[in-house]
Design an enzyme around this catalytic site. Structure first.
Site: not given
Ligand code: ARG
Length: 417
Positions: A15, A95, A124, A176
């Site tokens: 990506d 983040r 995110d 993912s």
């Molecule tokens: N659900 C989690 C959050 O919002 C993780 C998000 C990212 N997860 C991932 N498998 N890329 O903090």
């Protein structure tokens, strides 16, 4: 006219690699990449070269592990912040720091935009963009995944090949995955069905509890003002401590979580988390608080920990609310100093001992032996006054509601005959 500059949060994956090229092409911008290391198992070597080969004019890679643990992970640990009582928020805590890194490079490079590789339906994107809005209100957020034309991974690969973008088209995991030192988040694939038990390959860093060692292992964690400072009597820096605890607890299959959670964008999603050190540290920290915090502070802090978790999850890290909650939390941690022993065994974690010079546990008051100094007589008056409103209510309204026998418990007994 010189080109606008954009700083991209770059991982080196498909990506963000495609993003670099796409931003050059579609936004006519000069691309600078930024990669923050928050503690990944995967090698970050080669990331810089890859970014430059893909078309970036400059590529930055920063080791942010210490800052991540000290300024993001530990405040959340002290606050007892577990989203929906469960998720230690490795992804959510990372983040804002990555956004801060982006902004710092944007300032240095005189960029007008920052870009991330988050999708349009996750949390995110919110965390990135709200953090950027807080730290640099003048910068524009760009989210290529929300606007570009690719509808599948295959289309992205095709685009990459057309533009000679180096992507390692190795066997793609069906999941993912986002990971850092505080934990791994795994979603997609078969996990999208909440009734499906995670297959073995969904787990990345913890042992299957059923095949974990048959002998329990004890870990002893030393805390100072709410922060872990030692492991098994050895003083350690925060990053080393968490790395070591991840390895130990992971070996025993501790720290696996399977959660259906409420996203900020309104949907429920199902995710698997592996957070061995985070799970043990939250548990041990709370156990030490049970020993050292005043009752009303302990109760109030429990209420605020949910608020703190919501704030982190919702991307509101750089806000006055967080500063205010941190001030409260830090005040509560003055005496959270001591030792906690935890027993790890095949996926389970139990408290095996706790100790503190600030312990409020008074053996003379608690004991049922002749050493007892508790004033038993004083309880009589205390209970009279404490129960007075209850007594008054029932004197006025009668106590019939609680005395009825809806289940007919006494039917057929002598007392009833
Ligand atoms: N659900 C989690 C959050 O919002 C993780 C998000 C990212 N997860 C991932 N498998 N890329 O903090």
């Amino acid at each position: 006219m010189s080109k606008e500059r954009v700083v991209v949060a770059y991982s080196g994956g498909l990506d963000t690699s495609v993003m670099v090229r796409w931003l050059i092409e579609k936004k006519n911008a000069e691309v600078i990449t930024f990669t923050g290391n928050l503690g990944h198992s995967r090698e970050l070597k080669g990331v810089k070269e890859k970014a430059l080969e893909t078309g970036a004019v400059r590529a930055y890679v920063a080791d942010m592990r210490k800052e991540f643990v000290e300024d993001y992970v530990f405040p959340a640990l002290k606050a007892g912040a577990l989203y929906e009582k469960t998720y230690p928020m490795a992804t959510a805590l990372g983040r804002p720091l990555l956004a801060k890194g982006l902004v710092e490079i944007a300032r240095k490079e005189g960029a007008t935009m920052v870009a991330h590789g988050c999708t349009g339906k996750g949390n995110d994107q919110v965390r990135f963009e709200v953090s950027v809005q807080a730290l640099a209100p003048d910068l524009r957020n760009v989210a290529p995944l929300r606007e570009w034309e690719f509808r599948s991974r295959e289309e992205e690969i095709e685009y990459a090949q057309k533009h000679n973008i180096p992507v390692s088209v190795t066997v793609k995991s069906p999941y993912s995955i986002d990971e850092n030192i505080w934990g791994t988040s795994v979603e997609c694939g078969v996990l999208e069905d909440p009734m499906v038990e995670p297959p073995a390959d969904a787990y990345q860093r913890t042992a299957d509890p059923t095949t974990a060692p048959a002998t329990p292992e004890y870990v002893e964690i030393g805390f100072q003002h709410g922060i872990p400072v030692s492991l098994n009597e050895k003083a350690l820096d925060p990053v080393t401590l968490i790395d070591m605890l991840n390895a130990i607890a992971g070996t025993h299959g501790v720290g696996r979580l399977d959660l259906v959670e409420n996203r900020l964008v309104g949907i429920k999603s199902r995710e698997i988390y592996e957070a061995p050190a985070a799970t043990v540290l939250h548990f041990a920290h709370t156990e030490l608080e049970r020993l050292t915090l005043d009752k009303s502070v302990f109760h109030m802090k429990n209420q605020l920990s949910a608020e703190y978790a919501n704030l982190v999850y919702n991307g509101l890290w750089f806000t006055p609310l967080r500063s205010a909650l941190d001030a409260f939390v830090n005040e509560t941690q003055k005496n959270v100093t001591g030792l906690v022993r935890v027993k790890l065994y095949r996926g389970s974690m139990t408290i095996a001992g706790r100790q503190s010079v600030h312990s409020l546990y008074n053996a003379k008051l608690a004991t049922y032996t002749t050493e007892d100094t508790f004033d038993h007589q004083a309880s009589e008056g205390f209970i009279k006054i404490f129960g007075l409103p209850v007594k008054t209510y029932n004197q006025v309204n009668g106590s019939g509601a609680f005395l009825a026998d809806p289940h007919n418990l006494f039917a057929g007994t002598d007392a009833k005959k």
